[in-house]
Design a protein around this motif. Structure first.
Motif, PDB file in Angstrom:
ATOM      1  N   GLY A 314     -24.145 -34.404  23.584  1.00 27.42           N
ATOM      2  CA  GLY A 314     -24.899 -33.724  24.641  1.00 27.42           C
ATOM      3  C   GLY A 314     -24.715 -32.224  24.620  1.00 27.42           C
ATOM      4  N   GLN A 315     -24.403 -31.664  25.786  1.00 26.41           N
ATOM      5  CA  GLN A 315     -24.241 -30.230  25.908  1.00 26.41           C
ATOM      6  C   GLN A 315     -23.056 -29.725  25.098  1.00 26.41           C
ATOM      7  OE1 GLN A 315     -26.407 -28.167  27.503  1.00 26.41           O
ATOM      8  NE2 GLN A 315     -25.194 -26.485  26.652  1.00 26.41           N
ATOM      9  N   SER A 316     -22.045 -30.554  24.941  1.00 22.94           N
ATOM     10  CA  SER A 316     -20.893 -30.158  24.123  1.00 22.94           C
ATOM     11  C   SER A 316     -21.316 -29.931  22.677  1.00 22.94           C
ATOM     12  CB  SER A 316     -19.797 -31.224  24.193  1.00 22.94           C
ATOM     13  OG  SER A 316     -19.312 -31.381  25.510  1.00 22.94           O
ATOM     14  N   ALA A 317     -22.218 -30.738  22.151  1.00 22.23           N
ATOM     15  CA  ALA A 317     -22.723 -30.540  20.796  1.00 22.23           C
ATOM     16  C   ALA A 317     -23.476 -29.225  20.680  1.00 22.23           C
ATOM     17  CB  ALA A 317     -23.622 -31.712  20.401  1.00 22.23           C
ATOM     18  N   ASP A 318     -24.223 -28.867  21.723  1.00 22.02           N
ATOM     19  CA  ASP A 318     -24.935 -27.583  21.710  1.00 22.02           C
ATOM     20  C   ASP A 318     -23.956 -26.419  21.694  1.00 22.02           C
ATOM     21  OD1 ASP A 318     -27.287 -28.996  21.783  1.00 22.02           O
ATOM     22  OD2 ASP A 318     -27.493 -28.861  23.979  1.00 22.02           O
ATOM     23  N   TYR A 319     -22.877 -26.520  22.469  1.00 25.96           N
ATOM     24  CA  TYR A 319     -21.862 -25.466  22.449  1.00 25.96           C
ATOM     25  C   TYR A 319     -21.244 -25.329  21.062  1.00 25.96           C
ATOM     26  CZ  TYR A 319     -21.972 -25.326  27.584  1.00 25.96           C
ATOM     27  OH  TYR A 319     -22.357 -25.182  28.901  1.00 25.96           O
ATOM     28  N   ALA A 320     -20.993 -26.452  20.386  1.00 24.49           N
ATOM     29  CA  ALA A 320     -20.391 -26.416  19.052  1.00 24.49           C
ATOM     30  C   ALA A 320     -21.334 -25.749  18.060  1.00 24.49           C
ATOM     31  CB  ALA A 320     -20.050 -27.828  18.603  1.00 24.49           C
ATOM     32  N   ARG A 321     -22.593 -26.084  18.080  1.00 19.43           N
ATOM     33  CA  ARG A 321     -23.547 -25.472  17.155  1.00 19.43           C
ATOM     34  C   ARG A 321     -23.670 -23.972  17.418  1.00 19.43           C
ATOM     35  NH1 ARG A 321     -26.565 -30.090  18.911  1.00 19.43           N
ATOM     36  NH2 ARG A 321     -26.511 -31.781  17.327  1.00 19.43           N
ATOM     37  N   ALA A 322     -23.617 -23.579  18.684  1.00 14.76           N
ATOM     38  CA  ALA A 322     -23.710 -22.155  19.026  1.00 14.76           C
ATOM     39  C   ALA A 322     -22.531 -21.367  18.473  1.00 14.76           C
ATOM     40  CB  ALA A 322     -23.796 -21.987  20.535  1.00 14.76           C
ATOM     41  N   ASN A 323     -21.381 -22.046  18.332  1.00 13.42           N
ATOM     42  CA  ASN A 323     -20.200 -21.389  17.773  1.00 13.42           C
ATOM     43  C   ASN A 323     -20.098 -21.566  16.259  1.00 13.42           C
ATOM     44  OD1 ASN A 323     -19.280 -20.478  20.294  1.00 13.42           O
ATOM     45  ND2 ASN A 323     -18.222 -22.439  20.685  1.00 13.42           N
ATOM     46  N   GLY A 324     -21.136 -22.102  15.627  1.00 11.74           N
ATOM     47  CA  GLY A 324     -21.126 -22.286  14.181  1.00 11.74           C
ATOM     48  C   GLY A 324     -20.302 -23.467  13.729  1.00 11.74           C
ATOM     49  N   GLU A 325     -20.081 -24.461  14.595  1.00 10.27           N
ATOM     50  CA  GLU A 325     -19.284 -25.634  14.254  1.00 10.27           C
ATOM     51  C   GLU A 325     -20.180 -26.852  14.100  1.00 10.27           C
ATOM     52  OE1 GLU A 325     -16.487 -26.083  17.380  1.00 10.27           O
ATOM     53  OE2 GLU A 325     -15.502 -24.144  17.056  1.00 10.27           O
ATOM     54  N   ASP A 326     -19.714 -27.777  13.302  1.00  6.15           N
ATOM     55  CA  ASP A 326     -20.435 -29.031  13.113  1.00  6.15           C
ATOM     56  C   ASP A 326     -20.031 -29.986  14.236  1.00  6.15           C
ATOM     57  OD1 ASP A 326     -21.663 -31.339  12.296  1.00  6.15           O
ATOM     58  OD2 ASP A 326     -20.948 -31.231  10.222  1.00  6.15           O
TER      59      ASP A 326
END
Length: 340
Positions: A314-326
């Motif tokens: 969910g939103q946690s995945a979006d935060y990870a992508r925004a930080n350049g993380e898989d």
């Protein structure tokens, strides 16, 4: 004269010799055969009125048995033919409480013999040996190296307690990161633990995070062994900022042999709100599913290998992508499980 004396001696000796040979002299007059005897009920048998002559005792008169008597005497004796009802000899187990007299003795009878001071110390020692001891236990549940795409890492998950069967001080610590980078997360928990069931403890205390940010949480949770040998650790955390999160972990040891053990493990993290500075989204934050195979060289020392999959949701995945993380990472792990 001699001839007459010899005849008299022979006549008197003959019955005695016959009795020593196990024979009885028959009555010259024939006796009638006994009438058919009905087998009495075992409970109504009156032994005082039994005809002992029918039992084969030597009464000096032998009556020829009829067919029914011959059949009875020809059959071997069995327990079922016994005239005694052994079932009536079993005492019933009382279901009522013990009588009042059972506890009427003096409660401290040994004091009169050994003295109150000696018995007081003995009773205290007995209570201590039957559950009053305190123990220290420490376990490294997961101490492992993690090989993964984008940079290898590490993880620790340790816990322990000091206390007795009912009350304990429990401590836990978890953390992880990648080599050559700042630590991703680190926490320590200090908990009071109270046994609420034979296999479950209720825990409450504090949690202090050191990474990615310093933050303090109040903790309440439950830990123990669920049916079918699932080890459960579930807790809710309320931070000093008002953020409410939760974590649920479950493990299951499947013994392949006495030393080789396969352990599936699952963990989910939940949040009641978005926490952007920590990369946590509302609802299901992260999920982990892994399996480890360990070999116990001793019960206290067991290296293992395994694989674990992590997902940010969910939103946690979006935060990870925004930080350049898989948001989805596969870890191949090798580690050590130990305790003392």
């Amino acid at each position: 004269m001699k001839t007459l004396l010899a005849i008299l001696l022979i006549g008197t000796a003959t019955p005695v010799m016959a009795q020593h040979a196990g024979h009885t002299m028959p009555d010259p007059e024939p006796t009638p055969a006994p009438a058919q005897v009905e087998t009495p009920d075992p409970d109504d048998t009156d032994h005082s009125q039994m005809d002992h002559s029918a039992m084969g005792h030597d009464t000096g008169r032998v009556a020829p048995p009829d067919d029914s008597v011959r059949e009875a005497t020809d059959q071997p004796a069995t327990h079922g033919q016994s005239q005694m009802d052994h079932g009536t000899m079993t005492m019933p187990i009382p279901s009522s409480p013990p009588p009042a007299s059972a506890g009427s003795g003096p409660p401290r009878a040994a004091d009169a013999i050994w003295g109150a001071d000696a018995m007081r110390a003995s009773r205290a020692q007995l209570r201590h040996e039957q559950g009053g001891q305190t123990y220290f236990w420490f376990q490294g549940d997961r101490v492992e190296y993690r090989a993964r795409e984008g940079g290898d890492g590490y993880l620790w998950d340790v816990q322990g307690y000091y206390g007795g069967d009912i009350d304990k001080f429990w401590f836990k610590s978890e953390g992880e990161g990648s080599f050559g980078e700042e630590i991703e997360g680190a926490e320590v928990q200090a908990l009071y633990s109270r046994a609420i069931a034979p296999f479950f403890d209720l825990q409450a205390g504090v949690r202090q995070d050191f990474a990615p940010r310093d933050r303090t949480y109040a903790v309440i949770g439950i830990q123990g062994l669920a049916p079918y040998q699932f080890e459960i650790d579930a807790a809710a955390f309320l931070s000093s900022k008002g953020d409410l999160t939760a974590r649920i972990e479950a493990e299951l040891d499947q013994r392949i042999t006495q030393r080789l053990i396969l352990q599936p493990r699952a963990e989910v993290n939940l949040s009641a709100q978005d926490v952007p500075e920590l990369g946590i989204g509302f609802g299901l934050d992260t999920a982990e599913l892994g399996i480890r195979l360990r070999y116990e060289f001793a019960r206290e020392f067991a290296p293992y290998i395994g694989v674990e999959q992590e997902w940010r949701v969910g939103q946690s995945a979006d935060y990870a992508r925004a930080n350049g993380e898989d948001p989805s990472v596969t870890n191949y792990v090798i580690g050590l499980r130990f305790w003392f």
